[in-house]
Design an enzyme around this catalytic site. Sequence first.
Site, short mmCIF file in Angstrom:
data_model
loop_
_atom_site.label_atom_id
_atom_site.label_comp_id
_atom_site.label_asym_id
_atom_site.label_seq_id
_atom_site.Cartn_x
_atom_site.Cartn_y
_atom_site.Cartn_z
N LEU A 93 0.89 -1.18 0.00
CA LEU A 93 0.00 0.00 0.00
C LEU A 93 0.91 1.21 0.00
CD1 LEU A 93 -2.89 1.32 0.54
CD2 LEU A 93 -2.19 1.35 2.94
N VAL A 95 1.25 5.65 -1.26
CA VAL A 95 0.67 6.88 -1.80
C VAL A 95 1.82 7.76 -2.29
CG1 VAL A 95 -0.64 8.95 -1.17
CG2 VAL A 95 -1.33 6.73 -0.26
N GLY A 103 -5.81 11.68 2.70
CA GLY A 103 -6.89 10.69 2.74
C GLY A 103 -6.82 9.63 1.63
N GLY A 105 -4.55 7.18 1.23
CA GLY A 105 -4.29 5.86 1.83
C GLY A 105 -5.59 5.26 2.35
N ASP A 131 1.63 -7.16 6.18
CA ASP A 131 2.92 -7.06 6.85
C ASP A 131 3.28 -5.58 6.87
OD1 ASP A 131 3.73 -9.80 7.30
OD2 ASP A 131 3.80 -9.95 5.11
N TYR A 141 -2.10 1.10 10.21
CA TYR A 141 -3.11 0.05 10.00
C TYR A 141 -3.99 -0.14 11.24
CZ TYR A 141 -0.66 -1.20 5.73
OH TYR A 141 -0.11 -1.17 4.48
N PHE A 144 -7.34 1.48 11.63
CA PHE A 144 -8.46 0.96 10.84
C PHE A 144 -8.99 -0.36 11.42
CE2 PHE A 144 -6.01 3.67 7.99
CZ PHE A 144 -7.01 4.47 7.45
C1 LIG Z 1 1.33 5.04 4.97
C2 LIG Z 1 0.60 5.69 3.79
C3 LIG Z 1 0.07 4.59 2.87
C4 LIG Z 1 -0.59 6.49 4.36
O1 LIG Z 1 -1.33 7.06 3.29
P1 LIG Z 1 -1.82 8.59 3.39
O2 LIG Z 1 -2.67 8.85 2.21
O3 LIG Z 1 -0.66 9.45 3.59
O4 LIG Z 1 -2.67 8.53 4.74
P2 LIG Z 1 -4.13 9.12 5.03
O5 LIG Z 1 -4.21 10.52 4.54
O6 LIG Z 1 -5.15 8.14 4.60
O7 LIG Z 1 -4.04 9.15 6.62
C5 LIG Z 1 -5.16 9.07 7.44
C6 LIG Z 1 -4.68 9.19 8.87
O8 LIG Z 1 -3.73 8.18 9.15
C7 LIG Z 1 -2.70 8.70 10.01
N1 LIG Z 1 -1.42 8.55 9.30
C8 LIG Z 1 -1.09 8.99 8.08
N2 LIG Z 1 0.14 8.58 7.73
C9 LIG Z 1 0.59 7.87 8.77
C10 LIG Z 1 1.77 7.17 9.01
N3 LIG Z 1 2.76 7.15 8.13
N4 LIG Z 1 1.90 6.54 10.18
C11 LIG Z 1 0.92 6.57 11.11
N5 LIG Z 1 -0.26 7.20 10.92
C12 LIG Z 1 -0.41 7.85 9.79
C13 LIG Z 1 -3.06 10.11 10.33
O9 LIG Z 1 -3.81 10.11 11.53
C14 LIG Z 1 -3.94 10.47 9.17
O10 LIG Z 1 -4.86 11.46 9.48
P3 LIG Z 1 -4.39 13.02 9.51
O11 LIG Z 1 -3.59 13.28 8.27
O12 LIG Z 1 -5.71 13.72 9.52
O13 LIG Z 1 -3.60 13.18 10.75
C15 LIG Z 1 1.50 6.69 3.01
O14 LIG Z 1 1.97 7.67 3.89
C16 LIG Z 1 2.67 6.03 2.30
O15 LIG Z 1 2.55 5.62 1.15
N6 LIG Z 1 3.86 5.95 2.95
C17 LIG Z 1 5.03 5.37 2.33
C18 LIG Z 1 4.86 3.90 2.09
C19 LIG Z 1 4.39 3.14 3.32
O16 LIG Z 1 4.87 3.38 4.43
N7 LIG Z 1 3.45 2.20 3.10
C20 LIG Z 1 2.94 1.32 4.12
C21 LIG Z 1 3.40 -0.04 3.69
S1 LIG Z 1 3.45 -1.22 4.95
#
Ligand SMILES: CC(C)(COP(=O)(O)OP(=O)(O)OC[C@H]1O[C@@H](n2cnc3c(N)ncnc32)[C@H](O)[C@@H]1OP(=O)(O)O)[C@@H](O)C(=O)NCCC(=O)NCCS
Length: 171
Positions: A93, A95, A103, A105, A131, A141, A144
């Site tokens: 996953l 972004v 939002g 993710g 994982d 995660y 959620f």
């Molecule tokens: C982790 C990831 C998928 C999150 O996607 P995103 O679109 O940035 O996240 P969202 O906007 O849906 O976040 C919703 C909420 O989750 C939380 N959140 C966002 N990123 C987070 C992170 N890296 N860690 C913990 N919480 C996080 C926040 O509370 C956020 O709400 P807020 O922005 O109002 O504070 C993205 O940051 C990413 O691609 N990171 C690099 C790759 C990665 O780490 N992937 C996970 C693979 S295991």
Amino acid sequence: MRKIELLAQFHDREGFDCGSDPLNAFLKQTARQHAERGISRTFVLVDEDDTSGPKPILGFFSLNLCQLKTDVLAPEEAKRFPRAVPGVRLGRLAVAKERQRQGIGTTLLIGAMMKFMEIFNTAGGIGLFVDAKDHEAKRYYEQFGFVPLASNELELFLPVKSIAEALAHIG
Ligand SMILES: CC(C)(COP(=O)(O)OP(=O)(O)OC[C@H]1O[C@@H](n2cnc3c(N)ncnc32)[C@H](O)[C@@H]1OP(=O)(O)O)[C@@H](O)C(=O)NCCC(=O)NCCS
């Protein structure tokens, strides 16, 4: 309008950067091969209104079928099942860097849950497994409803009941 679709040749894989080299490399080099060979499927979020050349990818996730030994589940959950059960793994996953914290993710996770329900309704599966790549991703995660497995604290599980409830809540 934004849309989740199966990764195809016309998507701009080269232009995607989520800040994680392994995740970028998976999208660029592995995702389509895996789809062709039946190993996994990758879905991308795109902006349908963007018609200027290769479609930019806002984010992606991949899914694959998996089998798990139930002793990794919490005991009260494990006792409902035989020793090994089928599930669906959210393999990746990510972004695009400049689009994070908007939002996307969350939209992708909801998309993955909807895909899970299609699989569940067709062939079963006790839930989504993931994982987390580190503790930060794990916290992501957990918000959620994913719960850590006994075998590995970075491996998490979202049971079908939680998925159905989350989707019903969205409407
Ligand atoms: C982790 C990831 C998928 C999150 O996607 P995103 O679109 O940035 O996240 P969202 O906007 O849906 O976040 C919703 C909420 O989750 C939380 N959140 C966002 N990123 C987070 C992170 N890296 N860690 C913990 N919480 C996080 C926040 O509370 C956020 O709400 P807020 O922005 O109002 O504070 C993205 O940051 C990413 O691609 N990171 C690099 C790759 C990665 O780490 N992937 C996970 C693979 S295991």
